[in-house]
Design an enzyme around this catalytic site. Structure first.
Site, PDB file in Angstrom:
ATOM      1  N   GLY A   1       0.816  -1.214   0.000  1.00  0.00           N
ATOM      2  CA  GLY A   1       0.000   0.000   0.000  1.00  0.00           C
ATOM      3  C   GLY A   1       0.848   1.261   0.000  1.00  0.00           C
ATOM      4  O   GLY A   1       0.539   2.235  -0.693  1.00  0.00           O
ATOM      5  N   CYS A   2       1.938   1.238   0.747  1.00  0.00           N
ATOM      6  CA  CYS A   2       2.814   2.410   0.836  1.00  0.00           C
ATOM      7  C   CYS A   2       3.563   2.620  -0.476  1.00  0.00           C
ATOM      8  O   CYS A   2       3.788   3.757  -0.895  1.00  0.00           O
ATOM      9  CB  CYS A   2       3.781   2.242   2.002  1.00  0.00           C
ATOM     10  SG  CYS A   2       2.913   2.059   3.584  1.00  0.00           S
ATOM     11  N   THR A   3       3.923   1.526  -1.139  1.00  0.00           N
ATOM     12  CA  THR A   3       4.579   1.616  -2.441  1.00  0.00           C
ATOM     13  C   THR A   3       3.629   2.227  -3.466  1.00  0.00           C
ATOM     14  O   THR A   3       4.017   3.120  -4.233  1.00  0.00           O
ATOM     15  CB  THR A   3       5.048   0.218  -2.894  1.00  0.00           C
ATOM     16  OG1 THR A   3       5.987  -0.272  -1.932  1.00  0.00           O
ATOM     17  CG2 THR A   3       5.692   0.257  -4.269  1.00  0.00           C
TER      18      THR A   3
END
Length: 157
Positions: free
Chosen positions: A44-46
């Site tokens: 998700g952060c990527t």
């Protein structure tokens, strides 16, 4: 302590990628997006970081600096930035000073266990250093575009 929309954001200095430090007051005259993400190099952060990366030119045109923040160490942030070709600074907030300033540490549940972690959140600071908008409990899909739209509208006056 937490900052509310319309209030000045207290000045801060933080360690960032590229062997730099970021100081909010040094960015006066520019709008600043500060997005908090739970952990470097996770799916998700990527995706979220990539969405901001892909819109950086438009943020630049709206006089807006992008800063990503997590509790990861600077080495993890450097690796994340390099691997994903991020074109903005990532801040290492190991001591949680920024996390506390923006009140993004929340009780979370993962696999039935509770722990304190970063609630995915984004803040838009205006060119005078006041908090213009905040997004808490962010869902990644479409979020960077929503922030860009807000930054463009704020810049346009």
């Amino acid at each position: 302590m937490s900052v509310s929309p319309g209030e000045p954001v207290p000045d801060f200095t933080a360690t960032a990628t590229g062997d730099t430090t970021v100081t909010l007051s040094a960015l006066e005259g520019k709008q600043v997006v500060v997005f908090f993400y739970p952990k470097a190099s996770t799916p998700g952060c990527t995706t979220e970081g990539g969405d901001f990366r892909d819109r950086k030119e438009a943020f630049d045109a709206a006089n807006t600096v992008i800063l990503g923040v997590s509790r990861d160490g600077i080495r993890a942030q450097e690796n994340f930035k390099a691997k994903q070709d991020f074109n903005f600074a990532l801040i290492s907030d190991k001591d949680e000073a920024l996390c506390r300033l923006f009140d993004v540490i929340k009780l979370k549940k993962l696999y039935g266990k509770e722990h304190l972690g970063i609630e995915r959140s984004t803040f838009l600071i205006d060119a005078d250093g006041k908090l213009a908008r905040e997004w808490r409990g962010v869902k990644v899909k479409g979020h960077a575009q929503e922030v860009l739209d807000a930054a463009q509208a704020l810049h346009a006056g």
